[in-house]
Design an enzyme around this catalytic site. Structure first.
Site, mmCIF file in Angstrom:
data_model
loop_
_atom_site.group_PDB
_atom_site.id
_atom_site.type_symbol
_atom_site.label_atom_id
_atom_site.label_comp_id
_atom_site.label_asym_id
_atom_site.label_seq_id
_atom_site.Cartn_x
_atom_site.Cartn_y
_atom_site.Cartn_z
ATOM 1 N N ARG A 119 -7.559 2.492 10.530
ATOM 2 C CA ARG A 119 -8.049 3.505 9.588
ATOM 3 C C ARG A 119 -8.652 4.711 10.331
ATOM 4 O O ARG A 119 -8.460 5.853 9.953
ATOM 5 C CB ARG A 119 -9.104 2.849 8.685
ATOM 6 C CG ARG A 119 -9.463 3.719 7.534
ATOM 7 C CD ARG A 119 -10.133 2.958 6.397
ATOM 8 N NE ARG A 119 -10.258 3.854 5.278
ATOM 9 C CZ ARG A 119 -9.345 4.007 4.331
ATOM 10 N NH1 ARG A 119 -8.249 3.293 4.341
ATOM 11 N NH2 ARG A 119 -9.521 4.864 3.341
ATOM 12 N N GLY B 281 3.354 20.512 2.881
ATOM 13 C CA GLY B 281 4.259 19.357 2.816
ATOM 14 C C GLY B 281 5.362 19.612 1.803
ATOM 15 O O GLY B 281 5.866 18.699 1.150
ATOM 16 N N VAL C 271 -3.905 16.188 -2.144
ATOM 17 C CA VAL C 271 -3.115 15.025 -2.582
ATOM 18 C C VAL C 271 -2.866 14.094 -1.398
ATOM 19 O O VAL C 271 -2.861 12.875 -1.534
ATOM 20 C CB VAL C 271 -1.765 15.507 -3.187
ATOM 21 C CG1 VAL C 271 -0.859 14.325 -3.521
ATOM 22 C CG2 VAL C 271 -2.002 16.360 -4.425
ATOM 23 N N GLY D 212 6.699 17.232 -2.922
ATOM 24 C CA GLY D 212 7.040 18.653 -2.999
ATOM 25 C C GLY D 212 8.315 18.880 -3.794
ATOM 26 O O GLY D 212 8.409 19.821 -4.591
ATOM 27 N N ARG E 195 -2.194 6.287 -14.808
ATOM 28 C CA ARG E 195 -1.746 4.889 -14.743
ATOM 29 C C ARG E 195 -2.628 4.005 -15.617
ATOM 30 O O ARG E 195 -2.146 3.128 -16.333
ATOM 31 C CB ARG E 195 -1.817 4.386 -13.291
ATOM 32 C CG ARG E 195 -0.733 4.952 -12.384
ATOM 33 C CD ARG E 195 -1.060 4.691 -10.915
ATOM 34 N NE ARG E 195 0.064 5.018 -10.045
ATOM 35 C CZ ARG E 195 -0.025 5.131 -8.726
ATOM 36 N NH1 ARG E 195 -1.195 4.951 -8.114
ATOM 37 N NH2 ARG E 195 1.042 5.409 -8.010
ATOM 38 N N HIS F 95 -9.670 7.431 -4.078
ATOM 39 C CA HIS F 95 -8.259 7.163 -4.379
ATOM 40 C C HIS F 95 -7.763 6.149 -3.360
ATOM 41 O O HIS F 95 -7.177 6.481 -2.342
ATOM 42 C CB HIS F 95 -7.419 8.440 -4.300
ATOM 43 C CG HIS F 95 -5.948 8.131 -4.329
ATOM 44 N ND1 HIS F 95 -5.314 7.622 -5.435
ATOM 45 C CD2 HIS F 95 -4.998 8.210 -3.365
ATOM 46 C CE1 HIS F 95 -4.045 7.407 -5.153
ATOM 47 N NE2 HIS F 95 -3.828 7.764 -3.901
ATOM 48 N N ASP G 217 -4.072 7.914 -10.799
ATOM 49 C CA ASP G 217 -4.745 6.661 -11.154
ATOM 50 C C ASP G 217 -5.189 6.702 -12.622
ATOM 51 O O ASP G 217 -5.059 5.726 -13.356
ATOM 52 C CB ASP G 217 -5.957 6.446 -10.233
ATOM 53 C CG ASP G 217 -5.569 6.622 -8.786
ATOM 54 O OD1 ASP G 217 -4.715 5.869 -8.311
ATOM 55 O OD2 ASP G 217 -6.101 7.548 -8.123
ATOM 56 N N ASN H 243 -5.393 12.887 10.539
ATOM 57 C CA ASN H 243 -5.480 13.818 9.410
ATOM 58 C C ASN H 243 -6.565 14.861 9.625
ATOM 59 O O ASN H 243 -6.449 15.982 9.126
ATOM 60 C CB ASN H 243 -5.682 13.055 8.100
ATOM 61 C CG ASN H 243 -4.350 12.549 7.600
ATOM 62 O OD1 ASN H 243 -3.491 13.343 7.267
ATOM 63 N ND2 ASN H 243 -4.161 11.248 7.634
HETATM 64 P P1 NAX Z 1 6.538 12.835 2.522
HETATM 65 O O1 NAX Z 1 6.404 12.175 3.849
HETATM 66 O O2 NAX Z 1 7.817 12.735 1.766
HETATM 67 O O3 NAX Z 1 6.225 14.398 2.688
HETATM 68 C C1 NAX Z 1 5.136 14.877 3.393
HETATM 69 C C2 NAX Z 1 5.550 16.208 3.975
HETATM 70 O O4 NAX Z 1 4.402 16.775 4.591
HETATM 71 C C3 NAX Z 1 6.631 16.113 5.034
HETATM 72 O O5 NAX Z 1 7.701 16.976 4.690
HETATM 73 C C4 NAX Z 1 5.917 16.555 6.310
HETATM 74 O O6 NAX Z 1 6.775 17.271 7.178
HETATM 75 C C5 NAX Z 1 4.823 17.438 5.749
HETATM 76 N N1 NAX Z 1 3.682 17.623 6.636
HETATM 77 C C6 NAX Z 1 3.114 16.741 7.493
HETATM 78 N N2 NAX Z 1 2.105 17.320 8.166
HETATM 79 C C7 NAX Z 1 2.022 18.590 7.707
HETATM 80 C C8 NAX Z 1 1.186 19.688 8.037
HETATM 81 N N3 NAX Z 1 0.233 19.590 8.983
HETATM 82 N N4 NAX Z 1 1.362 20.842 7.365
HETATM 83 C C9 NAX Z 1 2.331 20.964 6.441
HETATM 84 N N5 NAX Z 1 3.162 19.964 6.108
HETATM 85 C C10 NAX Z 1 3.004 18.793 6.718
HETATM 86 O O7 NAX Z 1 5.314 12.313 1.657
HETATM 87 P P2 NAX Z 1 5.095 12.404 0.075
HETATM 88 O O8 NAX Z 1 5.702 11.227 -0.566
HETATM 89 O O9 NAX Z 1 5.483 13.755 -0.396
HETATM 90 O O10 NAX Z 1 3.518 12.196 0.002
HETATM 91 C C11 NAX Z 1 2.632 13.173 0.515
HETATM 92 C C12 NAX Z 1 1.216 12.626 0.561
HETATM 93 O O11 NAX Z 1 0.763 12.283 -0.740
HETATM 94 C C13 NAX Z 1 1.054 11.346 1.383
HETATM 95 O O12 NAX Z 1 -0.110 11.473 2.172
HETATM 96 C C14 NAX Z 1 0.829 10.281 0.326
HETATM 97 O O13 NAX Z 1 0.086 9.200 0.834
HETATM 98 C C15 NAX Z 1 0.059 11.062 -0.688
HETATM 99 N N6 NAX Z 1 -0.020 10.512 -2.038
HETATM 100 C C16 NAX Z 1 -1.182 10.681 -2.720
HETATM 101 C C17 NAX Z 1 -1.349 10.260 -4.012
HETATM 102 C C18 NAX Z 1 -2.626 10.483 -4.750
HETATM 103 O O14 NAX Z 1 -2.721 10.002 -5.884
HETATM 104 N N7 NAX Z 1 -3.652 11.168 -4.218
HETATM 105 C C19 NAX Z 1 -0.266 9.533 -4.711
HETATM 106 C C20 NAX Z 1 1.079 9.754 -4.106
HETATM 107 C C21 NAX Z 1 1.128 9.822 -2.618
HETATM 108 O O15 NAX Z 1 1.147 8.515 -2.106
#
Ligand code: NAX
Length: 328
Positions: free
Chosen positions: A98, A11, A129, A17, A162, A187, A159, A105
């Protein structure tokens, strides 16, 4: 100078990223004496955007950055990697249940687990993540027979950070004074941020605060709902703070936690604190020599136990759903 290590980020063209890669390449994750090769995975339609990010990385002329691989093939992205940060995932779209989210995923994390198993270096450390992070990590782990289970972790460090910030604000102190914070469980909005073992300037945080009302109706919900509050305010989900937490998680795992403190990591449960094996749940951990271990012997009162049970039950439900779907 040390030999370069290989770091995969999935991603890589996304929001997180865009904050994460520059910090890894500048040495903030693994140290200023550790050269890194970045191996960046994106889906095919995002490869152009990824190229732009890679151009910006080049333009930083980071002394530690030895190579940038850009690919849409997980086997290439994970080839010989020592660290893998799995950030890309399928977000929940409108009307998605869900179960649909877990299934979508599952398609990603089964493939990535297999690719890690066949391609990564034998010492690989994995941080998931992308949400639902704990269960995505479980899916990847279950599909990676050649990688030891304890190398799969999920991120609850945001978390944790925070919770530290909220407690520092409440007590009129600095985050530097707050130690031994714990996030238990998933999470998600059921996570339990636990201040009963936390300390502020070496004193018991719970005794210092002495305000169960604040704990139950402000602190816990604020930490649980912080992601939603940021989306509401910013119009976008937290990204820089999430990238920062990923850096913290990997740095502490690789280089160790400070003496007298611990951090929160979601890891495969070994049954500690009655959390059943077979799920990836957040615990208080210390790290040393590239290994983590769960802080043992904390007394858990009835209030905390109820909260831990609720978040663990949610993880078990997620596990049951992905098991029914044949993903684990
Ligand atoms: P974005 O939508 O900006 O970026 C995700 C990227 O992943 C996109 O560029 C997409 O093309 C790429 N992608 C999708 N499927 C893929 C695959 N099979 N292989 C490689 N790349 C792939 O999301 P972003 O804001 O960067 O967040 C990424 C993830 O982090 C989300 O699932 C979000 O929910 C999660 N988070 C997790 C957090 C945590 O504390 N664990 C907090 C922050 C965030 O919400």
């Amino acid at each position: 100078m040390k030999d370069p290590v290989r770091v995969a980020v999935t991603g890589a063209a996304g929001q997180i990223g865009y904050s994460l890669l520059f910090r890894i390449a500048s040495g903030q994750m693994l140290g200023e004496d550790q050269p890194v090769a970045l191996q960046l995975l994106e889906i095919t339609p995002a490869l152009d955007a990824l190229k732009g990010v890679a151009m910006e990385l080049e333009d930083c002329a980071f002394p530690l950055l030895t190579e940038i691989v850009q690919t849409d093939d997980p086997e290439v992205a994970f080839g010989d990697v020592n660290y893998a940060l799995l950030v890309g995932s399928r977000p929940r779209s409108k009307g998605m249940e869900r179960k649909d989210l877990l299934e979508a995923n599952g398609a990603i994390f089964t493939v990535q687990g297999r690719a890690l198993s066949s391609s990564a270096a034998s010492d690989v450390k994995v941080l998931v993540v992308g949400n639902p992070a704990n269960t995505n990590a479980l899916i990847a782990m279950s599909n990676a027979p050649d990688v030891p289970n304890d190398r799969f972790t999920a991120m609850t460090r945001l978390d944790h950070n925070r919770a530290k910030a909220q407690l520092a604000q409440k007590t009129g102190t600095s985050v530097n004074d707050v130690t031994k914070m714990t996030i238990w469980g998933n999470h998600s909005a059921t996570q339990y941020p636990d201040i009963f073992h936390a300390e502020v300037g070496g004193r018991s945080a719970a005794e210092l605060v002495n305000d169960q009302g604040w704990l139950e109706s402000e602190f816990i919900p604020t930490v649980q709902q912080r992601g939603a509050a940021i989306i509401e305010a910013r119009g976008l989900s937290s990204a820089a703070s999430a990238a920062n937490a990923a850096i913290d998680h990997m740095r502490d795992w690789a280089l160790g936690t400070p003496d007298g403190d611990w951090v929160s990591m979601a890891i495969p449960s070994d049954g500690s604190y009655g959390v059943p094996e077979g799920i990836i749940s957040s615990f208080p951990v210390t790290c040393s020599g590239g290994e983590y271990s769960i802080v043992q012997g904390l007394e858990i009162d009835e209030f905390s136990q109820g909260r831990i049970d609720a978040t663990v039950a949610e993880l078990q439900e997620e596990r049951d759903t992905v098991a029914e779907l044949g993903l684990v």
